[in-house]
Structures are given as C-alpha cells and as structure tokens.
Design a protein around this motif. Structure first.
Motif, short mmCIF file in Angstrom:
data_model
loop_
_atom_site.label_atom_id
_atom_site.label_comp_id
_atom_site.label_asym_id
_atom_site.label_seq_id
_atom_site.Cartn_x
_atom_site.Cartn_y
_atom_site.Cartn_z
N GLY A 36 36.24 55.23 31.93
CA GLY A 36 37.31 54.78 32.02
C GLY A 36 38.00 55.24 33.29
N GLY A 37 37.86 56.54 33.66
CA GLY A 37 38.37 57.22 34.59
C GLY A 37 37.56 56.55 35.95
N ILE A 39 36.51 53.66 36.40
CA ILE A 39 36.95 52.49 36.54
C ILE A 39 38.24 52.40 37.30
CG2 ILE A 39 37.58 50.43 35.54
CD1 ILE A 39 35.47 50.70 33.35
N LEU A 40 39.06 53.28 36.87
CA LEU A 40 40.39 53.36 37.40
C LEU A 40 40.51 53.68 38.82
CD1 LEU A 40 42.88 55.25 34.64
CD2 LEU A 40 42.87 52.77 35.80
N VAL A 43 38.06 50.53 41.07
CA VAL A 43 38.37 48.99 41.31
C VAL A 43 39.36 49.10 42.47
CG1 VAL A 43 39.81 47.47 40.10
CG2 VAL A 43 37.82 48.43 38.88
N LEU A 151 41.01 36.85 47.92
CA LEU A 151 40.82 37.93 46.55
C LEU A 151 40.52 37.35 45.45
CD1 LEU A 151 42.86 41.11 47.49
CD2 LEU A 151 40.51 40.63 48.02
N VAL A 162 31.44 45.90 40.11
CA VAL A 162 31.94 46.99 38.93
C VAL A 162 30.98 47.06 37.98
CG1 VAL A 162 33.73 47.41 37.44
CG2 VAL A 162 34.23 46.54 39.78
N VAL A 166 29.25 50.62 36.84
CA VAL A 166 29.41 51.42 35.56
C VAL A 166 27.97 51.45 35.01
CG1 VAL A 166 30.03 50.67 33.19
CG2 VAL A 166 31.66 50.51 35.20
N ALA A 236 34.01 43.21 30.95
CA ALA A 236 33.54 42.99 32.39
C ALA A 236 33.16 41.55 32.32
CB ALA A 236 32.81 43.99 33.05
N LEU A 239 35.82 38.88 31.45
CA LEU A 239 36.64 38.89 32.47
C LEU A 239 36.18 37.99 33.70
CD1 LEU A 239 38.23 42.49 32.91
CD2 LEU A 239 39.46 40.31 32.27
N LEU B 5 44.24 39.38 38.96
CA LEU B 5 43.21 40.20 39.38
C LEU B 5 43.61 41.72 38.86
CD1 LEU B 5 40.58 40.46 41.05
CD2 LEU B 5 41.92 40.77 42.90
N ALA B 8 43.44 42.27 35.45
CA ALA B 8 42.20 42.18 34.77
C ALA B 8 41.65 43.70 34.97
CB ALA B 8 41.33 41.34 35.76
N ALA B 9 41.71 44.20 36.12
CA ALA B 9 41.26 45.44 36.51
C ALA B 9 41.93 46.63 35.41
CB ALA B 9 41.56 45.90 37.73
N MET B 12 40.67 46.10 31.91
CA MET B 12 39.53 46.79 31.55
C MET B 12 39.62 48.03 31.30
SD MET B 12 36.09 45.54 33.63
CE MET B 12 34.82 46.80 33.79
N SER B 13 40.37 48.94 32.31
CA SER B 13 40.15 50.38 32.29
C SER B 13 41.20 50.79 31.16
CB SER B 13 40.39 50.75 33.49
OG SER B 13 41.64 50.26 34.00
N ALA B 14 42.06 49.89 30.94
CA ALA B 14 43.11 50.26 29.80
C ALA B 14 42.41 50.20 28.54
CB ALA B 14 44.38 49.56 29.84
N VAL B 16 39.28 50.44 27.66
CA VAL B 16 38.23 51.63 27.66
C VAL B 16 38.96 52.76 27.37
CG1 VAL B 16 37.11 53.14 29.07
CG2 VAL B 16 36.48 50.66 28.96
N LEU B 17 40.07 53.14 27.79
CA LEU B 17 41.00 54.53 27.60
C LEU B 17 41.30 54.28 26.25
CD1 LEU B 17 42.40 55.49 31.13
CD2 LEU B 17 40.47 56.56 29.64
#
Lengths: 247, 336
Positions: A36-37, A39-40, A43, A151, A162, A166, A236, A239, B5, B8-9, B12-14, B16-17
């Motif tokens: 989790g960390g 990815i934070l 990204v 983007l 990503v 991971v 992922a 998404l 976007l 989404a990011a 995903m991380s939230a 997981v946490l």
C-alpha cells in the motif's frame, strides 16, 4: 475446508514450535501495508516523472539527459543495493525512520520506481500525437492538453507499469532484510512503529528451520503470497479495464 | 478524466490500506490478576497493571530459535507486549544493538572489544544474561566410521594452514584407514556468526583463524546438516539444537579435549565435562531497555522458564545455580 486449506494459514500468528497451528497473519498484513505504501509513493512520483520527461523536458539540456540515463541504469541495479541505500538514508541518516514498515515501503518504492517510469513513458508515447496536436490547435494550453487528453488515454498503460512494479515489490526479500523486516513477529504491524515482517522474509525464515514441518509451511507460504499478489493485482486489472478505450 | 485517474490511484492504494486496517482488530487487555504465594504459604491475589510496549531482539542464529519460543510463550502471558525476534548473527546483532536500534541482542560468544567500543561511542551500556547452554556439535556423515575426534585433529583439519594441503581424511593423523582416500568437505558458518568465532578460537587458538576453502553456509545452520548428510567425507559444526533436530541424518562426534572422549549430551554440557566446545548462550540487554518494566519481565521470564523454553526449542536449559545467578544479575541491572 474445501481443498484442504486450513484457514489458520491466513489468520493465525506464526509459531516457533507449533508448526501445525502457525500462520502468516502478521506477514500478510505487513506485506499489504508495505505494498500500500509502495503504491502511494510510486503512482504520483512515477507518473509525474514520466509525464515531465516525455512531454515537457527539453532533451538538449544536460540535466535531463543525466536523469534519463540514471533511470534506465537504475532499472538494472540489484535489489540488495537498494537495501543498503535504504538502511543508510531511510532507516538511519537523513530520514532516520528506524526499522518500521514505512522505511521498507520507501526502500522498495525506490527499487521499483524505474519500472513505473519506463512503462508510463511507453504508455504516453503510444497515445496518438493527433490527440495532443488537436487539443493544442483548438486553443488548449499545453498543460490542459496533457491533463485532459494525454494522461487519461495513457492511464491503462501506466497501470500496467504499476502492476509490474507491485509484482516485483511483493516478492522482494533481500532489501527488506536489510531495512529491518524481522523473521519472527506475532503481532499485527503498525506502519510507523515497531517490528514487522513480510511474506518473502517469513518464507525464507521458515525454509531455514531445522524441523521438516516448517519446510512444508514455507511451501504453503508461497501459495499464500500468490493469493495476496493475485488479489492486489486484480484491483489494478479491474481499474485498467475501466480506462481501456479504442481509437 | 483527470479526476478519474487520480481517484483510481487513490482507490487502489486506499483499498489496500483499509484492508490492512480492517484485519488489525483492537485487542484491549484487561489488567491481569496474579496469584502470589507468600513465604508463609498464604495466597494473596493482587491486580497488577498489564504490561505493554514493544521489545526488539536481534542477534545470533544459535540463540534466535530459543528467543522465538520464549517470545511466543511470553506473549501468551503478557498479550500487551510485542516482542519481535530477528536473526542477523551475533556480530550483526551487536552492530544494531550498539547503534541503539535494538533492546536486546542474542550472542553465542562474549562481546568483542571492537563492539564494546562501538557501544561506548554511542552511549549504550549493557550487561548480559546467560539464557541457555549449548554443546557445539561436530557432525559427520552417518556412514563415516569415525566416533571420536581430538581437538588437535580438528585443528589440523580446520586451521588456516590446512587450505589446499589437508584435502583427504588420510592427511589427518590418526584417522581410520577405510576413509583415508575420501575427500574432506567442510561446512562452517560465516564471519558474522558467534559460532564461527567460538569454534575458531577454541579449536585453532584465535578467533577468525580458519582455512579459506571451507564451504561458508552464512547464518543458515541447516545447510551444514544438509551438506553433511549428502557426502560421506563431509564435516560441519552446528549448535546442539540443530543436531537434536537431525539425529537421524547426521552423526555427532565425541570430542577429546585432553581427558578422553566426551559425547555432546545434555548431562555432559550441564556438568561442564563437554570441554572445550560446551558454551553458554547469552542475551545482552541495554540499560535503557532494562529501565522499562516489560523488558525486565521478559528477561526474568527467560531465566525463570528456562526449562520450558529450552526443552521446547531443543536447547540445554540453565542449572538452578545458573538461574539464581542470572536472576540476581537482572535484579541489579533493573535497579531493584
């Protein structure tokens, strides 16, 4: 249980002398927090670095060329080197976080960052240039065109980067051993405080024990790790499917 | 689209946490009730504050497994305390310990002068508690007819001058004729290991004196067992606990330290006749750590439950005399 899986494998704490009851709970939670960390960190950092290098950077400048060269080289550096870097600058030194999950996350994030940047740049390059040119021709500023057109179109490719990062991060044991992942932890980890473990470290520890039962447990741990990886990646992939579009 | 976007990011991380957070249910501990038997035999029940806090233990791969058992049993009686045990070797453990990064350091030898200086430089003062006894076992393949080996013979095989010259069992004086033509294969731990320091000091005279062509197994003692069971000419030295777990795969030699052949058994270790390869195993505690009640409780637990911990982990526990001595030491360290 169906398939003969004992749920204790996921829910129980590890044990040093009761292999039949030992589980991977702290290691699973440690790995999930760690990832989790990661990815934070990767990204925002990875995507903005890729966007800058691909769409804004002036390639004739020497510093941009140095950054590019470094990113490509870093992708091939052995993971243990990042572990030493993490120990010197994140656990001790500048950040001085101590042996906590956050330090492990930052170390592994640096390790996989080049993967994300390289994949994201590929994704941006694959967006038809007519999109950017069209937006600019209609009067959008460069920043607006990038934000609204390029983007979003590149998002699925970036998510692929990503996912790859991971997948690599979850299996890393060597750098984590250096930044303090303990081999024996029987409590749930805290991101900023106290000891922690992670799945690959736990598997490594079980495999080296003298008792035969722990070797079986190590093999089971590999399956647990695959389940966790599958679970994180399926988010992922879901998404990515949402952002996918054709031209 | 940009928002999508970002979300989404974040999603995903939230997620997981959050998942990590959900699983960590709170386990609040009520104050423990302890029954104390006074000297006159009357029992008084008093309520004591449950201990909490975390203890970081690191160090020797020989002592580590016993510490893990101890930590596990300790946390069953004191669920509020979080004990984590890591294994980076005696030397590796002291490096972190003297940096003030761990509370306790396991060691299979005494602290070295260089390590003492590092501790001193960082203002870490400490003392050690003997937590178990160990018989460093010299193991050979089951098919090797050898039963007993003298310290002199061991030294011939292992000292630094043996590199490249002592290659067959026949090169060592006094070996049985039937293995004379067999190549020697030696397995030993790496330089971060206290077992390495102890063995080289006791057998070859000084710490670090070892031939350079032995197979270095690092901190993984199990590799030595696997190596020795796989080759008839193989030999290795491993902690007693690893030998006990592998009685049917390798054979421990009796050691002749000058007064006859002595087998590595529980009795011989406790009565000190298994010399010179019998040794104490230690846990070093820092002063700052021992100022905390949960660390003192853990240290006392290590000594008081020596029988339970060490038989569970396959070690040789402390004798009652050693226990009394260790408890007195902890009391002094804790300032009681």
């Amino acid at each position: 249980m169906a398939l003969g899986v004992n749920p204790g494998l996921f829910l129980n704490n590890p044990s040093s002398f009761r292999p039949e009851e030992a589980g991977y709970r702290p290691a699973i939670l440690g790995t999930i927090q760690l990832i989790g960390g990661v990815i934070l960190i990767i990204v925002p950092l990875g995507i903005s670095a890729a966007t800058y290098l691909e769409l804004f950077a002036d390639r004739t400048r020497w510093y941009n060329r140095i950054i590019e060269l470094n990113i490509q080289n870093l992708a091939g550096v052995p993971s243990i080197v990042f572990g030493i870097l993490g120990l010197a600058f994140i656990v001790r030194g500048i950040f001085d976080l101590g042996f906590v999950v956050a330090a492990g996350s930052m170390t592994v994030a640096i390790l996989v960052l080049p993967t994300v940047i390289l994949a994201s740049r590929e994704a941006i390059r694959a967006v038809p240039s007519s999109l950017l040119d069209g937006a600019l021709a209609l009067g959008a500023t460069r920043l607006q065109a990038v934000r609204k057109m390029v983007l979003p179109a590149a998002a699925p490719g970036m998510l692929t980067g990503v996912i790859l990062a991971v997948a690599r991060a979850i299996g890393e044991a060597a750098p984590l051993l250096l930044v303090g992942a303990a081999t024996f932890v029987t409590f749930d980890p805290n991101f900023w405080d106290g000891g922690y473990s992670a799945l690959p470290v736990m598997i490594y520890s079980y495999a080296g024990r003298p008792q035969e039962e722990f070797h079986v447990l190590a093999a089971a741990g590999v399956l647990v790790m695959l389940v966790v990886l599958f679970f994180i990646n399926s988010i992922a992939v879901w998404l990515r499917a949402r952002f996918e579009r054709t031209w | 689209m940009k928002k999508k976007l970002l979300s989404a990011a974040a999603l995903m991380s939230a997620s997981v946490l959050v998942l990590a957070g959900c699983a960590a249910e709170s386990e609040s501990e009520p104050a423990a009730t302890v029954t104390v038997t006074a000297a006159d035999g009357t029992e008084t029940t008093e309520t004591v504050e449950a201990l909490s806090g975390s203890i970081l233990v690191d160090g020797s791969s020989t002592v580590g497994p016993a510490s893990e058992v101890a930590a596990e049993l300790f946390m069953e009686t004191e669920p509020g305390v979080r004990v984590s045990v890591n294994i980076s070797g005696t030397g590796g453990g002291f490096e972190k310990f003297c940096n003030g990064e761990t509370d306790a350091s396991n060691a299979s030898r005494f602290i070295k002068e260089s390590e003492e200086e590092a501790c001193l430089a960082n203002g870490v003062s400490y003392d050690f508690v003997t937590v178990a006894n160990d018989a460093l076992s010299v193991v050979v393949n089951k098919d090797n007819p050898l039963q007993c080996i003298s310290i002199e013979q061991l030294s011939v095989m292992w000292n630094q001058d043996a590199s490249g010259t002592i290659m067959k069992w026949g090169d060592v004086p006094g070996m049985p004729a039937e293995i004379a033509d067999i190549d020697i294969q030696l397995y030993g731990p790496g330089t971060d290991s206290g077992t390495f320091d102890f063995f080289t000091e006791e057998v070859n005279g000084d710490s670090g004196n070892i031939r350079n062509d032995y197979i270095n197994i690092g901190e993984d003692d199990l590799l030595a067992v696997q190596g020795v069971s796989g080759g008839i000419g193989a030999m290795g030295f491993i902690p007693y606990s690893y030998y006990q777990e592998n009685l049917d795969t390798v054979k421990a030699l009796e050691i002749d330290g000058g007064s006859g052949c002595i087998a590595p058994t529980l009795e011989n270790v406790q009565n000190l006749s298994y010399a010179p390869l019998g040794r104490g195993l230690f846990t070093y505690f820092s002063d700052t750590a021992l100022a905390r009640p949960e660390v003192v409780a853990f240290a006392e637990f290590l000594v008081n439950e020596t029988e339970l911990i060490n038989t569970t982990a396959g070690y040789v526990g402390l004798t009652p005399a050693q226990q009394t001595e260790a408890l007195a030491k902890i009391a002094v360290l804790a300032g009681k």
